[in-house]
Structure formats: C-alpha cells, structure tokens
Design a protein around this motif. Structure first.
Motif, PDB file in Angstrom:
ATOM      1  N   GLY A  62      12.107 -23.389  -1.930  1.00 15.71           N
ATOM      2  CA  GLY A  62      11.512 -23.780  -0.656  1.00 15.71           C
ATOM      3  C   GLY A  62      12.118 -25.055  -0.107  1.00 15.71           C
ATOM      4  N   GLY A  63      12.415 -25.995  -0.991  1.00 19.65           N
ATOM      5  CA  GLY A  63      13.066 -27.229  -0.553  1.00 19.65           C
ATOM      6  C   GLY A  63      14.471 -26.976  -0.045  1.00 19.65           C
ATOM      7  N   TYR A  64      15.205 -26.123  -0.753  1.00 19.80           N
ATOM      8  CA  TYR A  64      16.574 -25.782  -0.323  1.00 19.80           C
ATOM      9  C   TYR A  64      16.553 -25.088   1.040  1.00 19.80           C
ATOM     10  CZ  TYR A  64      20.916 -23.133  -0.067  1.00 19.80           C
ATOM     11  OH  TYR A  64      22.091 -22.574   0.371  1.00 19.80           O
ATOM     12  N   LEU A  65      15.662 -24.118   1.201  1.00 20.52           N
ATOM     13  CA  LEU A  65      15.576 -23.399   2.479  1.00 20.52           C
ATOM     14  C   LEU A  65      15.173 -24.335   3.618  1.00 20.52           C
ATOM     15  CD1 LEU A  65      13.786 -20.118   1.283  1.00 20.52           C
ATOM     16  CD2 LEU A  65      16.206 -20.407   1.867  1.00 20.52           C
ATOM     17  N   SER A  66      14.295 -25.291   3.320  1.00 22.18           N
ATOM     18  CA  SER A  66      13.871 -26.245   4.347  1.00 22.18           C
ATOM     19  C   SER A  66      15.016 -27.150   4.762  1.00 22.18           C
ATOM     20  CB  SER A  66      12.688 -27.087   3.825  1.00 22.18           C
ATOM     21  OG  SER A  66      11.581 -26.273   3.534  1.00 22.18           O
ATOM     22  N   ASP A  67      15.853 -27.543   3.802  1.00 24.48           N
ATOM     23  CA  ASP A  67      17.034 -28.346   4.127  1.00 24.48           C
ATOM     24  C   ASP A  67      18.026 -27.555   4.964  1.00 24.48           C
ATOM     25  OD1 ASP A  67      16.294 -30.719   2.905  1.00 24.48           O
ATOM     26  OD2 ASP A  67      17.181 -30.198   0.989  1.00 24.48           O
ATOM     27  N   LYS A  68      18.213 -26.280   4.631  1.00 25.70           N
ATOM     28  CA  LYS A  68      19.251 -25.478   5.273  1.00 25.70           C
ATOM     29  C   LYS A  68      18.826 -24.942   6.640  1.00 25.70           C
ATOM     30  CE  LYS A  68      22.526 -21.739   4.390  1.00 25.70           C
ATOM     31  NZ  LYS A  68      23.077 -20.816   3.375  1.00 25.70           N
ATOM     32  N   PHE A  69      17.589 -24.444   6.741  1.00 25.09           N
ATOM     33  CA  PHE A  69      17.154 -23.795   7.975  1.00 25.09           C
ATOM     34  C   PHE A  69      16.136 -24.602   8.771  1.00 25.09           C
ATOM     35  CE2 PHE A  69      18.206 -20.341   4.960  1.00 25.09           C
ATOM     36  CZ  PHE A  69      19.270 -19.771   5.654  1.00 25.09           C
ATOM     37  N   GLY A  70      15.608 -25.663   8.168  1.00 23.46           N
ATOM     38  CA  GLY A  70      14.590 -26.459   8.846  1.00 23.46           C
ATOM     39  C   GLY A  70      13.197 -26.083   8.370  1.00 23.46           C
ATOM     40  N   ALA A  71      12.368 -27.094   8.145  1.00 28.07           N
ATOM     41  CA  ALA A  71      11.023 -26.861   7.606  1.00 28.07           C
ATOM     42  C   ALA A  71      10.158 -26.052   8.561  1.00 28.07           C
ATOM     43  CB  ALA A  71      10.355 -28.202   7.293  1.00 28.07           C
ATOM     44  N   ARG A  72      10.356 -26.255   9.868  1.00 31.70           N
ATOM     45  CA  ARG A  72       9.530 -25.549  10.845  1.00 31.70           C
ATOM     46  C   ARG A  72       9.772 -24.047  10.788  1.00 31.70           C
ATOM     47  NH1 ARG A  72      10.870 -27.760  16.284  1.00 31.70           N
ATOM     48  NH2 ARG A  72       9.764 -29.571  15.461  1.00 31.70           N
ATOM     49  N   LYS A  73      11.048 -23.644  10.731  1.00 26.42           N
ATOM     50  CA  LYS A  73      11.366 -22.215  10.670  1.00 26.42           C
ATOM     51  C   LYS A  73      10.825 -21.603   9.385  1.00 26.42           C
ATOM     52  CE  LYS A  73      15.277 -20.938  12.346  1.00 26.42           C
ATOM     53  NZ  LYS A  73      16.726 -20.679  12.568  1.00 26.42           N
ATOM     54  N   VAL A  74      10.938 -22.333   8.272  1.00 29.92           N
ATOM     55  CA  VAL A  74      10.418 -21.842   6.998  1.00 29.92           C
ATOM     56  C   VAL A  74       8.904 -21.653   7.077  1.00 29.92           C
ATOM     57  CG1 VAL A  74      10.080 -22.400   4.555  1.00 29.92           C
ATOM     58  CG2 VAL A  74      12.303 -22.792   5.621  1.00 29.92           C
ATOM     59  N   MET A  75       8.213 -22.611   7.729  1.00 31.74           N
ATOM     60  CA  MET A  75       6.760 -22.507   7.845  1.00 31.74           C
ATOM     61  C   MET A  75       6.344 -21.308   8.688  1.00 31.74           C
ATOM     62  SD  MET A  75       5.141 -24.517   5.919  1.00 31.74           S
ATOM     63  CE  MET A  75       3.547 -24.054   6.583  1.00 31.74           C
ATOM     64  N   GLY A 127       6.091 -22.620   0.902  1.00 32.75           N
ATOM     65  CA  GLY A 127       5.413 -23.401   1.931  1.00 32.75           C
ATOM     66  C   GLY A 127       5.071 -24.802   1.481  1.00 32.75           C
ATOM     67  N   LYS A 128       4.736 -24.974   0.200  1.00 34.61           N
ATOM     68  CA  LYS A 128       4.414 -26.318  -0.304  1.00 34.61           C
ATOM     69  C   LYS A 128       5.595 -27.260  -0.131  1.00 34.61           C
ATOM     70  CE  LYS A 128       2.788 -24.415  -4.153  1.00 34.61           C
ATOM     71  NZ  LYS A 128       2.296 -24.238  -5.535  1.00 34.61           N
ATOM     72  N   ALA A 129       6.788 -26.754  -0.410  1.00 32.57           N
ATOM     73  CA  ALA A 129       7.993 -27.581  -0.234  1.00 32.57           C
ATOM     74  C   ALA A 129       8.260 -27.849   1.242  1.00 32.57           C
ATOM     75  CB  ALA A 129       9.192 -26.897  -0.876  1.00 32.57           C
ATOM     76  N   ALA A 130       8.056 -26.839   2.076  1.00 31.74           N
ATOM     77  CA  ALA A 130       8.325 -26.994   3.510  1.00 31.74           C
ATOM     78  C   ALA A 130       7.409 -28.020   4.146  1.00 31.74           C
ATOM     79  CB  ALA A 130       8.181 -25.639   4.220  1.00 31.74           C
ATOM     80  N   VAL A 131       6.131 -28.044   3.738  1.00 27.02           N
ATOM     81  CA  VAL A 131       5.192 -29.027   4.283  1.00 27.02           C
ATOM     82  C   VAL A 131       5.675 -30.441   3.985  1.00 27.02           C
ATOM     83  CG1 VAL A 131       2.856 -29.966   4.110  1.00 27.02           C
ATOM     84  CG2 VAL A 131       3.185 -27.496   4.203  1.00 27.02           C
ATOM     85  N   TYR A 132       6.090 -30.681   2.747  1.00 33.69           N
ATOM     86  CA  TYR A 132       6.487 -32.036   2.369  1.00 33.69           C
ATOM     87  C   TYR A 132       7.891 -32.393   2.840  1.00 33.69           C
ATOM     88  CZ  TYR A 132       2.373 -33.682   0.081  1.00 33.69           C
ATOM     89  OH  TYR A 132       1.101 -34.152  -0.137  1.00 33.69           O
ATOM     90  N   LYS A 133       8.648 -31.408   3.269  1.00 34.41           N
ATOM     91  CA  LYS A 133       9.923 -31.715   3.915  1.00 34.41           C
ATOM     92  C   LYS A 133       9.668 -32.407   5.265  1.00 34.41           C
ATOM     93  CE  LYS A 133      14.244 -31.448   5.370  1.00 34.41           C
ATOM     94  NZ  LYS A 133      15.268 -32.404   4.919  1.00 34.41           N
ATOM     95  N   HIS A 134       8.567 -32.054   5.946  1.00 27.98           N
ATOM     96  CA  HIS A 134       8.234 -32.653   7.236  1.00 27.98           C
ATOM     97  C   HIS A 134       7.969 -34.158   7.124  1.00 27.98           C
ATOM     98  CE1 HIS A 134       7.196 -28.456   8.454  1.00 27.98           C
ATOM     99  NE2 HIS A 134       7.496 -28.878   9.657  1.00 27.98           N
ATOM    100  N   ILE A 135       7.335 -34.565   6.022  1.00 30.81           N
ATOM    101  CA  ILE A 135       6.765 -35.918   5.953  1.00 30.81           C
ATOM    102  C   ILE A 135       7.820 -37.019   6.029  1.00 30.81           C
ATOM    103  CG2 ILE A 135       5.417 -37.504   4.501  1.00 30.81           C
ATOM    104  CD1 ILE A 135       3.798 -35.042   3.628  1.00 30.81           C
ATOM    105  N   PRO A 136       8.891 -37.022   5.199  1.00 29.15           N
ATOM    106  CA  PRO A 136       9.892 -38.093   5.334  1.00 29.15           C
ATOM    107  C   PRO A 136      10.658 -38.031   6.652  1.00 29.15           C
ATOM    108  CG  PRO A 136      10.601 -36.453   3.711  1.00 29.15           C
ATOM    109  CD  PRO A 136       9.182 -36.133   4.053  1.00 29.15           C
ATOM    110  N   GLU A 137      10.665 -36.863   7.318  1.00 27.44           N
ATOM    111  CA  GLU A 137      11.338 -36.761   8.611  1.00 27.44           C
ATOM    112  C   GLU A 137      10.549 -37.476   9.701  1.00 27.44           C
ATOM    113  OE1 GLU A 137      12.037 -32.702   9.536  1.00 27.44           O
ATOM    114  OE2 GLU A 137      13.697 -32.474   8.113  1.00 27.44           O
TER     115      GLU A 137
END
Length: 492
Positions: free
Chosen positions: A269-282, A403-413
């Motif tokens: 989930g973290g890798y996908l969020s980095d590559k495609f964006g957390a919003r799209k993953v969510m 989804g857990k990884a995608a949510v926390y990808k948003h926070i440091p951004e």
C-alpha cells in the motif's frame, strides 16, 4: 541519500518494536479467553468484553498526546520510555487476582498501542517525500503482530500449563514483558534521536492542525480501514463458530488468515501510494470496501414463500389421490412431492430454489374448475458458502491493509511539521473504531438477529467515506481549476 542506511536501520527498529507492541496490545484476546475457558477466573461475559476492550481503548486515546511528545522530544526517547514502562504492568500480571486488577494492568500495558503514533512521526522524518509512503507502509506491517499472538500465545499457554494448569499462564505476560525490555534496550543502544527542527514548540501550535476538517476526514478513513480491521480481528472468531459451526481452533485459523495478509500487505500500500498517489489508491480501497461488504451483507438464510400451486382443470369429483398426482374426472394433475427433492444446498455458492405442492383436497371431494387442489411452496436456501465468505473476508482485509498505508501517506504531505500530532489524532480515531466496533456489532446483532448486520454497517461507513472524499476533491477542483471542472461537466 547519504543517510539511507541509517534511515533503514531506524525503520527496521521501528517496525520490530511496533510488531512486538501490537502483539502485546492484543494479548488479552488470547489470555483472558484462556483463563475464562479453563475456569481459572470466573469472569462474566461483560467483564470479558471489557478486558478485551480496555487495552484497545487506552492504546487509542493516548495516541494524540504521545504523538505530540514524539514531535517535541524525538522518537528514540519516547519509544524507549514506552517500551520499558509498559513492561512493568506485564511483569505485575501474574499477581492479578480479580477483574479490577486485570482491568487496571490491562489499561497500562495497553499503552503499547500508542507506539503507532511514535513510529509514524519517527519514521517519516528520516525519509524524503518520495520514500515516505513505502517507509510508512513497511512500518505499518507491524500490524501483523496480532497474527503473531494468535499463532504463538495459545501454544505457549498450553506448554506452560502442562505441569501447572492453574498458575502456568503467569509466565506468558512475563515473556511478553521481557521482550519489551529487550527491544527497549536495542532502541537505546542502536537508535539515533531526531526531531523536526521547524516543528512548533508550544502545545497550542502543535494542536492547531486539529482545527482542520482534513484531519478528521483522514480519521474517518482510518476508522474504517484500521478500526474495523482491529474490530473484525476479534469479531470473526465468534462469527465463524456461530454461523458456520467451526471449532475454536479452525475459527482462530480463519481469523488469522484475515489479519495476517492485511498487516503484511501494508508495505505494498505504501509503494502504490508513492507511485500512483494516495488519493487514487484510496478511491480503489473505498470502492472495493463498498463492493465486498455489499456481498458480505447477505446472511446464511432460508426463505419459505408461496409457490406455484395446482388448480383443477375441470369441474368434477376427486377420484384418486397419490403422492404425485390428483385425478379429477379422469384428468391427471401432476404434483411435486417434497420427498422427491434432493437437498444439496449446503455446498452451493448461489441460492438454491426448491418448489413443491401440498395437497389441500380429499378423495371424493367435489371441486370446481380452477379450484386449488394443492398449495404451492417455494423454498430458497442461501448457504453463504464458508469458503466464498472466507475469500471475501480476506480480500476486504487486504484492501483495508493497503488503505492503512494510503491514509498515512497523506499526513506528511499535508502536515510535514506535525506528523506526530496529526498521526496521533488519526490513529486515535482509528483505534476508537477498534474499541467501538465490537460493541456496535454486538448491539446490531442483538437488535436485528443477523450476524451480517455488521457488514451492513461497514458498507454504510464505506459509502460515507467515499462520498466525503469525492465531494472534497470536487470542491477543491472547482476552487482551484473552475474552467477544467466546467469542461468535465459539459462533456458528461
């Protein structure tokens, strides 16, 4: 990046510590069940529920202050102190002799659940933006600690209780306490402290992000993907036992098949969020949660309703009645007997329909044309196939893990200087989902009588999260790119 190897070392220590902390956080699920099942303590059902929930509650409500302390003093200091301090109530557990002593000690060792807020803040500052999704996803794999306890703790309890069935259990919390101390020492020796140099120093400034709706929206996502993950990790066992009649061992194995992939998949989930964006993953996560929970809503059920009957084709007298036909003035009327129908619906994936007739007339009875001779009955049986149910449960667990990884990808951004406090608040809301989930599911089960009522609730929450996210994105686009949005709407 010059300090990448050092960052990886910190990530390894964080993930290891979080795995052990998560295992300790879910210890009561095995220990209290064992003590009650063996009759060592006569806990009531209500007391068992509270003892299971108290560590989840304390580990959730203190995530926010722990996140603030992490931003202020650094992850090494807070993580080391947390690991060492939470070992103390575990060492005291063998002396517990009542519900209240178990409750108090459970409250304090449950604080290991705040380790997530520490690790999120501590991990994020060691990695650049393009690496943060993967790093936080790998760290979040520590959720698999729940599966570690599910696998190891029952076996340890059985081994420890062989020679002393009454007191053997007392070594288990001690083993967990020693593990926390060892990890705490590793942290003190090998970790390096680091704080965000531009972070605000006053409590008021640190708390200011909580005024933004975005934080609460992220919390709502996490309430779903993490809170319901924790809730269903506990709820699945009684679900399998009551609905499908599995044994405790087999039900526990199935519950582990839900929790283990969900924890491990978080790195993806973290890798996908980095590559495609957390919003799209969510979008994919919330969409899949809606679809899968919809299919899981249908209960194991049997419906009996009126079916096609048999009416007389002519006026006359009923001259003969058998199990399969009625004769009126020489005209035969075919009857389907229930005994002739095979019952093989238990292994069916789709609903199975059976129709038969029950005779309502007697021999030598005078009947008129189109008068009912046999009442029709239709039975629709949906077995909610165990293996299909299990696969769907595993799939939604995997979706939530991503989804857990995608949510926390948003926070440091969005909150690069307040990762600890925002991560703590989001984690608090998610943890409350884990505490409140079984309570809500229990009330729904009592009110509706349906085990699948919990999935109806999850379906509704998933829809609300997706609608909230989509409306927020559309609103932001209309503000920043009104012409682009207008072109999209015109082309629809």
């Amino acid at each position: 990046m010059g300090n990448l190897s050092q960052s990886h070392r910190i990530l390894f220590l964080n993930t290891l510590a979080f795995t052990i902390c998560f295992a300790c956080w879910t210890l009561n699920g095995v220990l209290i069940t064992f003590l009650a099942d063996k009759g060592i303590f006569n806990f009531t059902v209500v007391e068992i529920g509270w003892l299971l929930g108290i560590p989840i509650l304390s580990g959730s409500i203190f995530r926010l202050p722990i996140g603030i302390l992490t931003d202020k003093y650094g992850g090494k200091v807070i993580f080391s102190a947390l690991l060492l301090l939470c070992s103390i109530p575990l060492f005291l557990m063998p002396f517990a002799d009542s519900f209240w002593t178990f409750a108090i000690l459970s409250f304090f060792f449950g604080l290991v659940g705040t380790s997530f807020a520490v690790g999120i803040g501590y991990t994020s500052i060691w990695y650049p933006k393009e690496w943060q999704g993967r790093a936080l996803g790998i760290f979040g794999m520590g959720n698999a600690g729940a599966a570690v306890t599910t696998f190891i703790a029952p076996t340890l309890l059985n081994i420890l209780s062989e020679d002393d069935p009454t007191n053997g259990w007392k070594m288990l919390p001690v083993i967990y306490g020693v593990t926390l101390v060892l990890i705490g020492i590793l942290f003190i020796v090998f970790a390096k402290n680091k704080t965000n140099q531009v972070v605000s120093k006053t409590i008021g400034e640190l708390m200011s992000p909580l005024k933004k709706a975005r934080v609460w929206r992220f919390g709502a996502y996490y309430f779903l993907v993490f809170g319901f993950f924790v809730a269903y990790s506990q709820w699945l066992l009684p679900n399998f036992v009551n609905v499908y009649g599995t044994s405790l061992v087999l039900g526990g194995m199935f519950a582990t098949m839900f929790s283990l992939p969900s924890g491990v998949i978080r790195a993806l989930g973290g890798y996908l969020s980095d590559k495609f964006g957390a919003r799209k993953v969510m979008y994919w996560v919330l969409g899949s949660s809606i679809i899968i929970s919809f299919f899981l809503m249908f209960p194991k059920m049997e419906i009996i309703t009126a079916g096609p009957g048999v009416m007389s084709l002519t006026n006359g007298t009923v001259t003969e009645i058998t199990a399969n036909e009625i004769i009126v003035n020489g005209k035969k009327h075919q009857i389907n007997s229930k005994k002739d129908l095979e019952t093989n619906s238990e292994s069916s994936v789709f609903p199975v329909k059976k129709s038969w007739q029950e005779i309502v007339v007697e021999q030598n009875q005078e009947v008129k044309k189109k008068e009912l001779l046999a009442h029709g009955i239709t039975q629709i049986n949906f077995s909610a196939n165990l293996w299909v149910y299990l696969v769907l449960v595993i799939l939604i667990g995997i979706s939530w893990g991503i989804g857990k990884a995608a949510v926390y990808k948003h926070i440091p951004e969005y909150f690069p200087n307040e990762v600890g406090v925002v991560g703590g608040m989001v984690g608090l809301i998610g943890g409350l989902g884990g505490f409140l989930g079984p309570i809500i599911f229990g009330y729904l089960l009592t009110y509706t009588g349906l085990w699948t009522s919990s999935w109806i609730f999850i379906f509704l929450v998933s829809v609300l999260c997706l609608v909230w996210m989509h409306r927020t994105i559309i609103k932001a686009m209309r503000t920043k790119s009104p012409n682009f949005v207008r072109q999209i709407e015109d082309n629809q």
